[in-house]
Design an enzyme around this catalytic site. Sequence first.
Site, mmCIF file in Angstrom:
data_model
loop_
_atom_site.group_PDB
_atom_site.id
_atom_site.type_symbol
_atom_site.label_atom_id
_atom_site.label_comp_id
_atom_site.label_asym_id
_atom_site.label_seq_id
_atom_site.Cartn_x
_atom_site.Cartn_y
_atom_site.Cartn_z
ATOM 1 N N ASP A 1 0.850 -1.189 0.000
ATOM 2 C CA ASP A 1 0.000 0.000 0.000
ATOM 3 C C ASP A 1 0.894 1.251 0.000
ATOM 4 O O ASP A 1 1.845 1.328 0.784
ATOM 5 C CB ASP A 1 -0.874 -0.044 1.279
ATOM 6 C CG ASP A 1 -1.984 0.982 1.283
ATOM 7 O OD1 ASP A 1 -2.347 1.483 0.208
ATOM 8 O OD2 ASP A 1 -2.510 1.271 2.385
ATOM 9 N N HIS A 2 0.588 2.215 -0.848
ATOM 10 C CA HIS A 2 1.299 3.500 -0.897
ATOM 11 C C HIS A 2 2.822 3.395 -0.912
ATOM 12 O O HIS A 2 3.504 3.931 -0.031
ATOM 13 C CB HIS A 2 0.872 4.402 0.273
ATOM 14 C CG HIS A 2 -0.494 4.951 0.096
ATOM 15 N ND1 HIS A 2 -0.799 5.967 -0.776
ATOM 16 C CD2 HIS A 2 -1.672 4.594 0.664
ATOM 17 C CE1 HIS A 2 -2.099 6.218 -0.736
ATOM 18 N NE2 HIS A 2 -2.660 5.402 0.114
ATOM 19 N N HIS B 1 -9.581 4.952 -2.097
ATOM 20 C CA HIS B 1 -8.799 5.005 -0.854
ATOM 21 C C HIS B 1 -9.589 5.785 0.180
ATOM 22 O O HIS B 1 -10.558 6.464 -0.142
ATOM 23 C CB HIS B 1 -7.461 5.720 -1.092
ATOM 24 C CG HIS B 1 -6.435 4.845 -1.717
ATOM 25 N ND1 HIS B 1 -5.272 4.505 -1.076
ATOM 26 C CD2 HIS B 1 -6.402 4.229 -2.932
ATOM 27 C CE1 HIS B 1 -4.561 3.723 -1.876
ATOM 28 N NE2 HIS B 1 -5.210 3.539 -2.999
ATOM 29 N N ASN C 1 -10.174 0.322 -0.255
ATOM 30 C CA ASN C 1 -9.245 0.223 0.873
ATOM 31 C C ASN C 1 -9.963 0.520 2.188
ATOM 32 O O ASN C 1 -10.624 1.563 2.321
ATOM 33 C CB ASN C 1 -8.115 1.233 0.709
ATOM 34 C CG ASN C 1 -7.144 0.846 -0.389
ATOM 35 O OD1 ASN C 1 -7.376 -0.106 -1.132
ATOM 36 N ND2 ASN C 1 -6.053 1.568 -0.478
ATOM 37 N N THR D 1 -9.304 2.067 8.778
ATOM 38 C CA THR D 1 -9.788 2.709 10.001
ATOM 39 C C THR D 1 -10.893 1.913 10.701
ATOM 40 O O THR D 1 -10.877 1.769 11.924
ATOM 41 C CB THR D 1 -10.285 4.136 9.674
ATOM 42 O OG1 THR D 1 -9.166 4.901 9.213
ATOM 43 C CG2 THR D 1 -10.892 4.812 10.887
HETATM 44 ZN ZN LIG Z 1 -4.579 5.096 0.657
#
Ligand SMILES: [Zn+2]
Length: 349
Positions: free
Chosen positions: A83-84, A223, A266, A269
């Site tokens: 991711d990222h 995202h 994604n 949280t």
């Molecule tokens: Zn993201």
Amino acid sequence: MPLVSMRQLLDEAAKGGYGVGAFNVNDMEQIQAIMGAAKETNSPVIIQASRGARQFAQDKYLFHLILAAAELNPEIPIAMHQDHGNSFETCKSAIELGYTSVMMDGSLKEDGKTPASFDENVAVTKKVVDFAHPRGVTVEGEIGVLGGVEDGHGAGGSGLEHITDPDQAVEFAERTGVDALAIAIGTSHGAYKFTKKPDGSVLKMDVLIKIHQRLPNTHLVMHGSSSVPKDLQDIVNEYGGKLKETWGVPVEEIQLGIRNGVRKINVDTDNRLAMTGAIRKVLWTQPEKFDPRDYMKPAREAMQKVVATRMTQFGQAGHAGDYKPVTIAEIAKGYADGSLTTKPLVAAR
Ligand SMILES: [Zn+2]
């Protein structure tokens, strides 16, 4: 089943008209929660690790935990995704470790904070594609900049500052050959996405629909798409937490996205909130407890429940056995002979 290509997962999701949740992990309990949910709902799944997660857990621990997940659940197709990624080197190290998919987030410079120029983004993303595809590895790019910061990554600020321009999205897809495209439509990373239930003024589903109309075959990625449900916030606060009131992306907006080309969603949280709420509840109501299993087990169960719910809402539930995963080597051949196209279909404006 060995880890499979994210490209295949997303191509199959496009055929079936559903989305696939990409869930972030840092530790064993989170991986087990995701696999429990995937088994329970018979879902293909994307497990992803940020740079922060790779640092926290150490690459080898995390990677071997995910290999264990694949070994123990041969009926579930699993893609392992970086991711990222902030640079070519980050993506290269993930690929060399055995990840089957990487995100090159060239929307930001290597510091993971400063917005990059369009040309810089194209150049670094193309470089990752050129390295990844001959190895059968999928690449996700990002055009436009999301709001917020998570795991030290992000430009901060509101998600409205760098909304994706549909014409740029087309040019970016054409010049880079990415398999999936993350776009900025007003969402932010972290828990504090919106200060009220989002409407069209802050959550730009119209932009997403416009991009899908121009790039009808490109897999879009949402995202910052936790829904941050109030009941999860409430549990945290009921047992001594101090979360400020906040709103995420409503599930029905994600479902609208899925009807318009979104194939990867994604979620991080919501799972963090579920686990923290469960842990707080045990420690608050049973202060005599000191065995970590007494709170990690309910935490894992709480996360599994959220993940299973999302899998059902995104439509991936029931689709694990629809297709036979092909090997990464076969995927590499597909890129080489052109049967897996990297040239986007572009519709006129
Ligand atoms: Zn993201």
